[in-house]
Design an enzyme around this catalytic site. Structure first.
Site, PDB file in Angstrom:
ATOM      1  N   GLU A 183       6.799 -28.016  -9.813  1.00 13.27           N
ATOM      2  CA  GLU A 183       6.614 -26.820 -10.862  1.00 13.27           C
ATOM      3  C   GLU A 183       6.223 -27.224 -12.064  1.00 13.27           C
ATOM      4  O   GLU A 183       6.605 -27.080 -13.259  1.00 13.27           O
ATOM      5  CB  GLU A 183       7.823 -26.291 -11.087  1.00 13.27           C
ATOM      6  CG  GLU A 183       8.570 -25.724  -9.721  1.00 13.27           C
ATOM      7  CD  GLU A 183      10.174 -25.155  -9.942  1.00 13.27           C
ATOM      8  OE1 GLU A 183      10.349 -24.105  -9.134  1.00 13.27           O
ATOM      9  OE2 GLU A 183      10.519 -25.254 -10.812  1.00 13.27           O
ATOM     10  N   GLU A 378      10.115 -24.789  -1.715  1.00 15.02           N
ATOM     11  CA  GLU A 378      11.327 -24.129  -2.385  1.00 15.02           C
ATOM     12  C   GLU A 378      11.522 -22.723  -1.957  1.00 15.02           C
ATOM     13  O   GLU A 378      10.432 -21.947  -2.316  1.00 15.02           O
ATOM     14  CB  GLU A 378      11.465 -24.697  -3.743  1.00 15.02           C
ATOM     15  CG  GLU A 378      11.770 -25.901  -4.328  1.00 15.02           C
ATOM     16  CD  GLU A 378      12.077 -25.934  -5.733  1.00 15.02           C
ATOM     17  OE1 GLU A 378      12.661 -25.050  -6.273  1.00 15.02           O
ATOM     18  OE2 GLU A 378      11.739 -27.083  -6.113  1.00 15.02           O
TER      19      GLU A 378
END
Length: 487
Positions: A183, A378
């Site tokens: 991320e 995810e």
């Protein structure tokens, strides 16, 4: 009648964890401190510690959830066997940088740390599971905060590359799929976790510049690591990773539509660089408008041309934004990203709104933008689970969330999106990155441990365990929850 599936036969089904949220063993076998090792739980000021890490480093808290976590370090073999029982084709985990280089800038790697991942990846292969490895998942060595203020310092590029060279060569025959940073856009929101840096004493303007400079260093490091990986093994597949989720306009008002466009660009800017090899014009315009002056060398520009092979991302929910400041007062927390409450979507116990169709929209938009294979690394629902007296967890709510998202992911593939695989987040319960809680559970496997570290640490299968096993066995064709009928 056999149900049809939208997923290819070689689709990689699995689950995801991160070293700093599950391994524990925080100083075992020569490991150095990770960023999370100075963080308490939410009840004792975790968010304040995230925003003021150097202050937190000087404090002593009653409990540090990362120090033991779920002790995956000593339980990985049996945990992986449970994942293999579900039929996992892939397992996403991360390597803890301070387990390999305890201080980040050590001359030689820690042999015990290297050996641990030898065993972990070998066990994966023995079970027929392909490792998908994040090189830096919010796990910059804490010592690099103290010595360099983390990624704000250009010297971290070479330290990261030294780390990459060691693990690329060491695990060349065990790992094929790599992610450079988890991320990467999170550095703008939580610079301590994302960049191992403390900006608490800077002015807002200086902090903004520092975060973008650190992000630039990570982008250069990612590109150089991608080049290095391909030199060491041309078969390596190297991806970037985005905290994704489309931002919708609150109304059809053009001002709201423009606000949503700009919000989406804030996240895509990083991936634009990693996938295209240069800064987009809108990013350069933003720097000029905000008075952000960052050091970009000619060598940096040349390095950025080494682009990734695929795009991976996390998706939990969509977001909603308005151009009207009076309306935006109503924003709530959905994970780290603020969002207006969408009246068409249900809300979880932690304030996250669930939006399966949003995953399909996000996948189509990312695919249309880059035309590179995607990997959903995810996705999941954090909720409170109850372990019954007979050691069962009836998590129908999780099954419903995942079924909706997987169905929409399949429809995205039907739309023409190319996607290699899906690893739901927290396939075994672990410590929450944002709150430090165990109560915020995502897994198919329940871990008997509470927010204060109490419990047996025993593992128990939830209802979702058998459900996901069925999903994988049918390659995504059967998403129904077939509950047992008690006679």
């Amino acid at each position: 009648m056999t149900k049809m599936t939208n997923f290819p036969n070689d689709f990689l089904w699995g689950g995801a964890v991160a070293a700093n949220q599950c391994e524990g063993a925080y100083l075992t076998d020569g490991k150095g401190k990770s960023l999370v090792d100075i963080l308490p739980t939410a009840d004792f000021g975790r968010w304040d510690a995230l925003m003021n890490p150097k202050t937190a480093e000087q404090k002593t808290y009653d409990y540090y959830p990362s120090h033991e976590s779920i002790d995956f370090y000593h339980n990985f073999e049996s945990d992986l066997e449970l994942m293999a029982e579900m039929g996992f084709k892939t397992f996403r985990t991360s390597i803890s940088w301070p387990r390999i280089f305890p201080n980040g800038d050590d001359e030689k790697p820690n042999k015990a740390g290297l050996a641990f991942y030898d065993h972990l990846f070998a066990k994966c292969h023995a079970l027929g599971i392909e490792p998908l490895v994040t090189i830096n998942h919010f796990d910059t060595p804490l010592a690099l905060l103290d010595k360099y203020n983390g990624w704000q310092d250009r010297r971290l590029i070479d330290l990261y590359l030294n780390y990459c060279e060691v693990i690329f060569k060491r695990y060349r025959h065990l790992v094929r799929y790599w992610l450079t940073f988890n991320e990467i856009n999170m550095i703008l929101h939580i610079p301590f976790l994302g960049g191992g840096m403390d900006v608490s004493e800077l002015t807002d303007q200086a902090a903004l510049t520092a975060k973008y400079q650190a992000a630039h260093h990570q982008l250069v490091a990612s590109a150089k690591a991608t080049k290095l990986a391909h030199e060491i093994d041309p078969d390596f597949q190297v991806g970037c990773m985005l905290a994704a989720g489309d931002t919708y306009p609150n109304t059809p008002n053009p001002a709201d539509v423009l606000e949503a466009l700009q919000a989406n660009r804030e996240g895509y800017f990083f991936i634009d660089v990693q996938a295209r090899g240069y800064y987009p014009n809108y990013a350069l315009a933003l720097f000029k408008e905000k008075g952000i002056h960052i050091d970009i060398t000619e060598d940096d520009k040349a390095s950025l041309k080494h682009t990734v092979d695929f795009i991976s991302f996390s998706y939990y929910s969509s977001r909603l934004v308005s151009a009207d400041p009076a309306v935006n007062v109503e924003t709530g927390e959905g994970n780290v990203f603020k969002s207006l409450k969408n009246p068409y979507l249900p809300t979880s116990s932690w304030g996250w709104q669930t939006d399966g169709v949003g995953l399909r929209i996000t996948m189509n938009n990312i695919w249309d933008r880059y035309q590179l294979p995607l990997f959903v690394v995810e996705n999941g629902l954090g909720e409170k689970d109850e372990l019954t007296p007979d050691f069962k967890v009836h998590d129908d709510y999780r099954i419903a969330y995942l079924a909706e998202n997987i169905e929409q992911m399949g429809l995205a593939l039907k739309d023409g999106v190319v996607c290699w695989g899906y690893t739901s987040w927290g396939c075994i319960d672990l410590v929450s990155a944002s709150t430090g809680e165990m109560a915020k559970r995502y897994g198919y496997i329940y871990v008997d441990r509470d927010n204060a570290g109490n419990g047996t640490n025993q593992r128990y299968k939830k209802d979702s365990f058998d459900w996901y096993k069925q999903v994988i066995a049918t390659n995504g064709a059967d998403l129904e929850h077939h509950q047992e009928v008690v006679q």
